[in-house]
Design an enzyme around this catalytic site. Structure first.
Site, PDB file in Angstrom:
ATOM      1  N   GLY A 169      22.104  44.733  43.766  1.00 45.32           N
ATOM      2  CA  GLY A 169      22.533  43.498  44.416  1.00 45.32           C
ATOM      3  C   GLY A 169      23.476  42.692  43.540  1.00 45.32           C
ATOM      4  O   GLY A 169      24.476  42.135  44.009  1.00 45.32           O
ATOM      5  N   ASP A 170      23.174  42.624  42.242  1.00 50.89           N
ATOM      6  CA  ASP A 170      24.057  41.929  41.305  1.00 50.89           C
ATOM      7  C   ASP A 170      25.425  42.604  41.256  1.00 50.89           C
ATOM      8  O   ASP A 170      26.467  41.944  41.288  1.00 50.89           O
ATOM      9  CB  ASP A 170      23.442  41.939  39.909  1.00 50.89           C
ATOM     10  CG  ASP A 170      22.336  40.904  39.745  1.00 50.89           C
ATOM     11  OD1 ASP A 170      22.363  39.888  40.453  1.00 50.89           O
ATOM     12  OD2 ASP A 170      21.448  41.128  38.910  1.00 50.89           O
ATOM     13  N   SER A 171      25.419  43.934  41.138  1.00 51.12           N
ATOM     14  CA  SER A 171      26.691  44.652  41.025  1.00 51.12           C
ATOM     15  C   SER A 171      27.518  44.524  42.292  1.00 51.12           C
ATOM     16  O   SER A 171      28.742  44.354  42.240  1.00 51.12           O
ATOM     17  CB  SER A 171      26.429  46.128  40.718  1.00 51.12           C
ATOM     18  OG  SER A 171      25.739  46.268  39.494  1.00 51.12           O
ATOM     19  N   SER A 173      27.488  42.036  44.409  1.00 48.83           N
ATOM     20  CA  SER A 173      28.042  40.683  44.509  1.00 48.83           C
ATOM     21  C   SER A 173      29.188  40.498  43.527  1.00 48.83           C
ATOM     22  O   SER A 173      30.179  39.824  43.834  1.00 48.83           O
ATOM     23  CB  SER A 173      26.951  39.630  44.284  1.00 48.83           C
ATOM     24  OG  SER A 173      26.360  39.763  43.008  1.00 48.83           O
ATOM     25  N   GLY A 174      29.089  41.099  42.325  1.00 50.83           N
ATOM     26  CA  GLY A 174      30.202  41.030  41.392  1.00 50.83           C
ATOM     27  C   GLY A 174      31.429  41.757  41.916  1.00 50.83           C
ATOM     28  O   GLY A 174      32.565  41.297  41.757  1.00 50.83           O
TER      29      GLY A 174
END
Length: 398
Positions: A169-171, A173-174
């Site tokens: 999820g972090d990747s 969004s980045g």
């Protein structure tokens, strides 16, 4: 890096951990000057994160901090914020992933910054976005992945939802933030004005969820966990071999399935009413997979793989890091590169993707030490004298 597509673009990164810094990593990989502002006391927590600590250092930090310059500045002080504003005034893009409202409380929200710098693009990465009733909540990837729909469909059907094994999820969004920055810069070329890129983790997950929403809307079907298969897509699974190693086979198109049946010595299966087309194979997915598994279990993977490849059937092994490093295709394309490191001597990591034929990205250096570029950036970008920098350091702003 004169051939890099983002040469001349200056980015101020004020985020930490993964979501915002992954956006900065992508921009830096393609030539942007990424100036990372870090707390002088400890810096980005990614400097310490990771399950292993070779020579006491995180092996995660050299990757997500690569191609960046580290400047220490205490944003909790008035002088620190003034310094950040001076750097932002000379930048094209700001990337941040503080909790929404933090920059506004510091007098550094987009309205305040863009009033003096109308061309500024600000990428804001958060769990739930900058607006809405949940915007104030702490937004970690595990929650965004769950609310975006990914967690519920990941894992075996008879077990609790599983996670992907990485902070996907972090990747995502980045990655979304980096894409948004490029769109905003293209718009600025026409209008002269920047804008906010609002990248929420849950929406970044939601955007890759295919037809999950539409299928429910039209049919009432709620997609569930299905383990190693996609329901209705057959054959497309992992199968055993004689050595115990698993092999992936994807032959769910009619022509590919017929070729697979020929290899199995069962050409009749391609015309069997249960398997003759996509819908029929999907309806009888379990029994078809059992037939294929019984065949592959009696095959050596070293001989089975080339036979499947020669027939044009999608196939492969399940790779870990050792297999990636030993694979000739990875080597030929330089998918993994070796980069000098001041402590480790050298480190291996994934290259810059995607590949551009004329202006490719590159890993120019691994992550910097904390504050490694403070003096140089403050002199060259903010225009401060050596005495001014020494004064800020004495007052513990840097």
């Amino acid at each position: 890096m004169a051939q890099s597509p983002l040469t001349g673009l200056r980015v101020i990164e004020m985020g930490s951990l993964i979501a915002g810094p992954f956006c900065g990593q992508i921009l830096g990989d393609f030539g942007a000057e990424v100036i990372k502002l870090e707390d002088p006391r400890a810096g980005d927590p990614m400097r310490q994160w990771g399950r292993s600590k070779p020579q006491g250092l995180s092996p995660w930090w050299p990757v997500i901090g690569r191609n960046k310059k580290s400047v220490t500045v205490d944003l909790r002080t008035d002088e620190g914020r003034d310094l950040a504003r001076a750097l932002i005034a000379k930048a094209d893009v700001v990337v941040e992933n503080f909790r929404p409202g933090t920059l506004e409380a510091w007098g550094m929200g987009y309205e305040a910054l863009s009033a003096e710098h109308p061309g500024l693009v600000m990428a804001r990465v958060s769990g739930f976005g900058q607006t809405g009733p949940y915007s104030h909540r702490a937004g970690y990837a595990l929650v965004g992945e769950a609310m975006g729909g990914l967690r519920h469909i990941t894992g075996e059907p008879d077990r609790n939802p599983a996670r992907a094994g990485i902070s996907i999820g972090d990747s995502l969004s980045g990655l979304n933030a980096a894409l948004g920055v490029m769109m905003a810069l293209h718009s600025r070329d026409r209008t002269g004005r920047g804008q906010v890129v609002d990248a929420a983790i849950y929406e970044s997950v939601l955007t890759v969820m295919e037809n999950l929403i539409t299928e429910y809307d039209l049919t009432g079907y709620v997609r569930e966990r299905s383990g190693a298969v996609l329901p209705g897509i057959a054959p497309s699974n992992v199968y055993p071999t004689r050595s115990g190693e698993l092999i992936l086979i994807g032959a769910n198109q009619d022509t590919l399935f017929r070729r697979l049946c020929d290899l199995m010595g069962r050409p009749d299966l391609a015309d069997d009413v249960r398997y003759k087309d996509h819908a029929a194979r999907g309806a009888h997915q379990g029994e078809l997979d059992a037939r294929i598994a019984a065949w592959t279990a009696d095959q050596e993977i070293e001989t089975l793989l080339p036979r499947l490849e020669e027939a044009g059937i999608a196939t492969g092994r399940i790779y870990r890091a050792p297999e990636m490093l030993a694979d000739p295709h990875f080597a030929a394309r330089e998918s993994i590169v070796t980069v000098p490191h001041p402590v480790f001597g050298q480190v291996k990591m994934q290259n810059a993707f995607p590949r551009l034929s004329e202006t490719p990205g590159a890993v120019r250096w691994t992550a910097p030490t904390l504050g490694e570029h403070t003096d140089a950036v403050l002199r060259e970008v903010a225009g401060l004298s050596a005495d001014a920098i020494a004064g800020l350091r004495a007052r513990k702003v840097l």
